[in-house]
Design a protein around this motif. Sequence first.
Motif, PDB file in Angstrom:
ATOM      1  N   GLU A 100      17.665  52.354 -17.727  1.00 42.29           N
ATOM      2  CA  GLU A 100      16.505  53.129 -17.283  1.00 42.29           C
ATOM      3  C   GLU A 100      16.496  53.267 -15.759  1.00 42.29           C
ATOM      4  O   GLU A 100      16.224  54.343 -15.224  1.00 42.29           O
ATOM      5  CB  GLU A 100      15.216  52.437 -17.749  1.00 42.29           C
ATOM      6  N   ILE A 101      16.826  52.172 -15.064  1.00 34.80           N
ATOM      7  CA  ILE A 101      16.891  52.216 -13.600  1.00 34.80           C
ATOM      8  C   ILE A 101      17.961  53.204 -13.161  1.00 34.80           C
ATOM      9  O   ILE A 101      17.758  54.016 -12.253  1.00 34.80           O
ATOM     10  CB  ILE A 101      17.186  50.808 -13.028  1.00 34.80           C
ATOM     11  N   ALA A 102      19.110  53.154 -13.832  1.00 35.46           N
ATOM     12  CA  ALA A 102      20.214  54.059 -13.498  1.00 35.46           C
ATOM     13  C   ALA A 102      19.790  55.514 -13.643  1.00 35.46           C
ATOM     14  O   ALA A 102      20.065  56.351 -12.774  1.00 35.46           O
ATOM     15  CB  ALA A 102      21.418  53.761 -14.395  1.00 35.46           C
ATOM     16  N   ALA A 103      19.081  55.813 -14.722  1.00 35.36           N
ATOM     17  CA  ALA A 103      18.638  57.197 -14.958  1.00 35.36           C
ATOM     18  C   ALA A 103      17.627  57.636 -13.901  1.00 35.36           C
ATOM     19  O   ALA A 103      17.687  58.768 -13.405  1.00 35.36           O
ATOM     20  CB  ALA A 103      18.029  57.314 -16.352  1.00 35.36           C
ATOM     21  N   ARG A 104      16.724  56.746 -13.534  1.00 32.25           N
ATOM     22  CA  ARG A 104      15.679  57.108 -12.564  1.00 32.25           C
ATOM     23  C   ARG A 104      16.230  57.288 -11.162  1.00 32.25           C
ATOM     24  O   ARG A 104      15.732  58.105 -10.392  1.00 32.25           O
ATOM     25  CB  ARG A 104      14.580  56.043 -12.564  1.00 32.25           C
ATOM     26  N   LEU A 105      17.276  56.513 -10.817  1.00 32.94           N
ATOM     27  CA  LEU A 105      17.814  56.575  -9.452  1.00 32.94           C
ATOM     28  C   LEU A 105      19.120  57.371  -9.368  1.00 32.94           C
ATOM     29  O   LEU A 105      19.746  57.411  -8.306  1.00 32.94           O
ATOM     30  CB  LEU A 105      18.047  55.146  -8.920  1.00 32.94           C
ATOM     31  N   TYR A 106      19.518  57.972 -10.486  1.00 30.07           N
ATOM     32  CA  TYR A 106      20.765  58.765 -10.538  1.00 30.07           C
ATOM     33  C   TYR A 106      21.981  57.938 -10.130  1.00 30.07           C
ATOM     34  O   TYR A 106      22.808  58.355  -9.308  1.00 30.07           O
ATOM     35  CB  TYR A 106      20.639  60.023  -9.651  1.00 30.07           C
ATOM     36  N   LEU A 107      22.047  56.739 -10.702  1.00 33.32           N
ATOM     37  CA  LEU A 107      23.176  55.834 -10.473  1.00 33.32           C
ATOM     38  C   LEU A 107      23.837  55.521 -11.799  1.00 33.32           C
ATOM     39  O   LEU A 107      23.264  55.771 -12.852  1.00 33.32           O
ATOM     40  CB  LEU A 107      22.679  54.520  -9.838  1.00 33.32           C
TER      41      LEU A 107
ATOM     42  N   LEU B 241      12.092  48.116  -9.497  1.00 34.16           N
ATOM     43  CA  LEU B 241      12.031  48.716 -10.837  1.00 34.16           C
ATOM     44  C   LEU B 241      12.283  47.655 -11.910  1.00 34.16           C
ATOM     45  O   LEU B 241      11.639  47.656 -12.956  1.00 34.16           O
ATOM     46  CB  LEU B 241      13.052  49.850 -10.949  1.00 34.16           C
ATOM     47  N   ALA B 242      13.202  46.738 -11.625  1.00 35.78           N
ATOM     48  CA  ALA B 242      13.462  45.643 -12.576  1.00 35.78           C
ATOM     49  C   ALA B 242      12.224  44.758 -12.715  1.00 35.78           C
ATOM     50  O   ALA B 242      11.905  44.286 -13.810  1.00 35.78           O
ATOM     51  CB  ALA B 242      14.667  44.813 -12.112  1.00 35.78           C
ATOM     52  N   ALA B 243      11.517  44.575 -11.609  1.00 35.29           N
ATOM     53  CA  ALA B 243      10.294  43.755 -11.636  1.00 35.29           C
ATOM     54  C   ALA B 243       9.233  44.389 -12.513  1.00 35.29           C
ATOM     55  O   ALA B 243       8.401  43.696 -13.106  1.00 35.29           O
ATOM     56  CB  ALA B 243       9.761  43.578 -10.215  1.00 35.29           C
TER      57      ALA B 243
ATOM     58  N   THR C 221      26.654  50.342 -11.352  1.00 37.35           N
ATOM     59  CA  THR C 221      26.179  50.238  -9.971  1.00 37.35           C
ATOM     60  C   THR C 221      24.845  49.505  -9.916  1.00 37.35           C
ATOM     61  O   THR C 221      24.626  48.655  -9.040  1.00 37.35           O
ATOM     62  CB  THR C 221      26.030  51.646  -9.351  1.00 37.35           C
ATOM     63  N   VAL C 222      23.957  49.803 -10.875  1.00 35.89           N
ATOM     64  CA  VAL C 222      22.666  49.109 -10.938  1.00 35.89           C
ATOM     65  C   VAL C 222      22.888  47.613 -11.145  1.00 35.89           C
ATOM     66  O   VAL C 222      22.274  46.774 -10.470  1.00 35.89           O
ATOM     67  CB  VAL C 222      21.783  49.692 -12.058  1.00 35.89           C
ATOM     68  N   ARG C 223      23.792  47.268 -12.056  1.00 35.78           N
ATOM     69  CA  ARG C 223      24.080  45.838 -12.307  1.00 35.78           C
ATOM     70  C   ARG C 223      24.648  45.169 -11.058  1.00 35.78           C
ATOM     71  O   ARG C 223      24.340  44.007 -10.769  1.00 35.78           O
ATOM     72  CB  ARG C 223      25.040  45.709 -13.488  1.00 35.78           C
ATOM     73  N   ASN C 224      25.478  45.915 -10.316  1.00 36.57           N
ATOM     74  CA  ASN C 224      26.031  45.363  -9.072  1.00 36.57           C
ATOM     75  C   ASN C 224      24.924  45.092  -8.057  1.00 36.57           C
ATOM     76  O   ASN C 224      24.929  44.063  -7.376  1.00 36.57           O
ATOM     77  CB  ASN C 224      27.068  46.321  -8.468  1.00 36.57           C
ATOM     78  N   TYR C 225      23.971  46.025  -7.948  1.00 35.97           N
ATOM     79  CA  TYR C 225      22.843  45.826  -7.030  1.00 35.97           C
ATOM     80  C   TYR C 225      22.018  44.609  -7.437  1.00 35.97           C
ATOM     81  O   TYR C 225      21.585  43.817  -6.595  1.00 35.97           O
ATOM     82  CB  TYR C 225      21.953  47.065  -6.989  1.00 35.97           C
TER      83      TYR C 225
END
Length: 202
Positions: free
Chosen positions: A161-168, A152-154, A172-176
Amino acid sequence: MSIKVLLAEDMHMVRGALVALLDLEPDIDVVAEVADGNDIVPRALALRPDVAVIDIDLPGTDGLTAAAALRDELPGCRTLILTSLGRPGTFRRALAAGVRGFILKDAPPQQLAQAIRRVEKGERVVDPELAMAAWDSGDNPLTERETEVLRLAADGAEAAEIAARLYLSVGTVRNYLTSSVVKLGARNRLDAVRIAREAGWV
């Protein structure tokens, strides 16, 4: 009986050339042409092709995701991936999606018809150089979730936006993303995306 083929390719000129090429074969009948990955499964369910020839990079659902859905919903239809991306990681993802064949777009034209015939018979068709490269390359060090976040970042999505799409959570997204950078030995997120793309992992 003719082999019924569904062809999924978003570039109109390339799709037209492939249809013209396959129309020359007396035992192959292109029953459907689609330009969007979202149309593959519905058209296949309606027309019941024997083989689906799918480009990886399609608008909507990407080719490998569509191939996996096709395997689940219409197991009698075998899938042949046609791509310009001869990357070991992409090849491994194709095998995981249940693809029976994987050939490059720059292969000689007669190879496509022959590959369709072999895949329809249940054989596996793979470019030999690509198979050897996949054999020699390492496995994807990223977890499934890290790969999903990096994909998704790519595509240009920000952490929120990634957090909202993956329910995170955003944290947590930044950690990933940080974990992906470390595992890939990258300088930063953009470098991680480049490394993962070159390997065919995203």
